[in-house]
Design an enzyme around this catalytic site. Sequence first.
Site, PDB file in Angstrom:
ATOM      1  N   CYS A 149       0.798  -1.131   0.043  1.00 21.68           N
ATOM      2  CA  CYS A 149      -0.073   0.149  -0.009  1.00 21.68           C
ATOM      3  C   CYS A 149       0.820   1.314  -0.029  1.00 21.68           C
ATOM      4  CB  CYS A 149      -1.017  -0.073   1.270  1.00 21.68           C
ATOM      5  SG  CYS A 149      -2.108  -1.467   1.248  1.00 21.68           S
ATOM      6  N   CYS A 160      -4.521   4.825   8.078  1.00 23.10           N
ATOM      7  CA  CYS A 160      -5.003   3.733   8.401  1.00 23.10           C
ATOM      8  C   CYS A 160      -6.065   3.675   9.510  1.00 23.10           C
ATOM      9  CB  CYS A 160      -3.676   2.722   9.003  1.00 23.10           C
ATOM     10  SG  CYS A 160      -2.949   3.784  10.088  1.00 23.10           S
TER      11      CYS A 160
HETATM   12 FE1  SF4 Z   1      -2.225  -2.150   3.560  1.00 23.07          FE
HETATM   13 FE2  SF4 Z   1      -3.459  -1.619   5.676  1.00 23.07          FE
HETATM   14 FE3  SF4 Z   1      -3.368  -4.036   5.080  1.00 23.07          FE
HETATM   15 FE4  SF4 Z   1      -1.174  -2.976   5.725  1.00 23.07          FE
HETATM   16  S1  SF4 Z   1      -2.864  -3.275   6.977  1.00 23.07           S
HETATM   17  S2  SF4 Z   1      -1.555  -4.054   3.801  1.00 23.07           S
HETATM   18  S3  SF4 Z   1      -1.447  -0.769   4.986  1.00 23.07           S
HETATM   19  S4  SF4 Z   1      -4.171  -2.339   3.660  1.00 23.07           S
END
Ligand code: SF4
Length: 252
Positions: free
Chosen positions: A224, A247
Site C-alpha cells: 500500500c 489507516c
Molecule cells: Fe495495506 Fe493496511 Fe493491509 Fe497494511 S494493513 S497491507 S496498509 S491495507
Amino acid sequence: KSAANAIPEMGGARVAEPPLEPTPEFLAELQRESDALENETPQAILKWAVDRFAPKFTMATAFGPEGMTIIHMLAEIAPETPVFNLETGYQFQETLQLRETVLERYGITVEYKYPEQTVEEFEAANHGPVYLTDPNRCCFERKLRVLHQAARGWHAWASAIRRDQSEDRARAPIVGWDKKFQLVKISPLANWTKNDVWSLIMKEKIPYNPLHDQGYPSIGCQPCTRSVLPGEDERSGRWSGFQKTECGLHSS
Ligand code: SF4
C-alpha cells in the site's frame, strides 16, 4: 477528582493505578497540563509523561522519522519505556531492519504485536489479499484490532504526530484523552515541523528508513505504499488509487 486520576505537580513521580477514567475533572486536568506543556521541548514533554505515567506509559511506532526521533529521545530519558510495532506481515524489509538497528544503537527491544492470523491464513480465509479489494478492512484486521488489544492495560502512550501533517492532526493537544483507545495520548512533537525532525535526525545521526532517500516520504505496508514524484503530496503514495489516506489509528 478520583485519586486514581490525580495528576501530580509537573516533575512528580507518582504512579497512577488503573483504571483511568475520562471524568470531566480528569479531562480538565489533562487540558491544563497540555496548556502548561505547550511551549516545552519534546524532551521535557516526554520527561513529564514518564514521570506521570511510567510504568504504564508506552509507545507504538511504525519506525517513521518522527517515531525514530521519539525513540532517540526516550533512549536518553527513559530507555526502559516499552515500545511496540504492529507487525502486519506486510511491512518492508527496510522497516523490519530498523527494529534491529534500534536494538543495536539504543539497546531498546521493540516488541512486535501480531494479528491473530498470519498473512497466509488471512489471505486464504479471504480468497486473496484484502488490501487489493478492501484496504479499510485489511487495516482494521491487521492494525486497528491489534492496536486495541495492545492498548489495554496502559495509561498513556506517546504519539508521533505533528500538527502540521493534516487538518485533523492540527487540533491535537500535547496531552489529551484518546477516546478511541481509552488512554492518555501524549504528542511531544505536536509543535515540531518536518524540518525540525529531520534537522535532529541529521544532527544526531538518528537511524531512519533508507526508503525515505528513495522517494518514499511516508512508509506503511509494502503493498500500500509507492514512491511519490517531486511536488506530489507526501501521503499520496499511501493507498494510491483508493479514497484513503489514514489507516485509522489517529483519526477520531
Ligand atoms: Fe495495506 Fe493496511 Fe493491509 Fe497494511 S494493513 S497491507 S496498509 S491495507
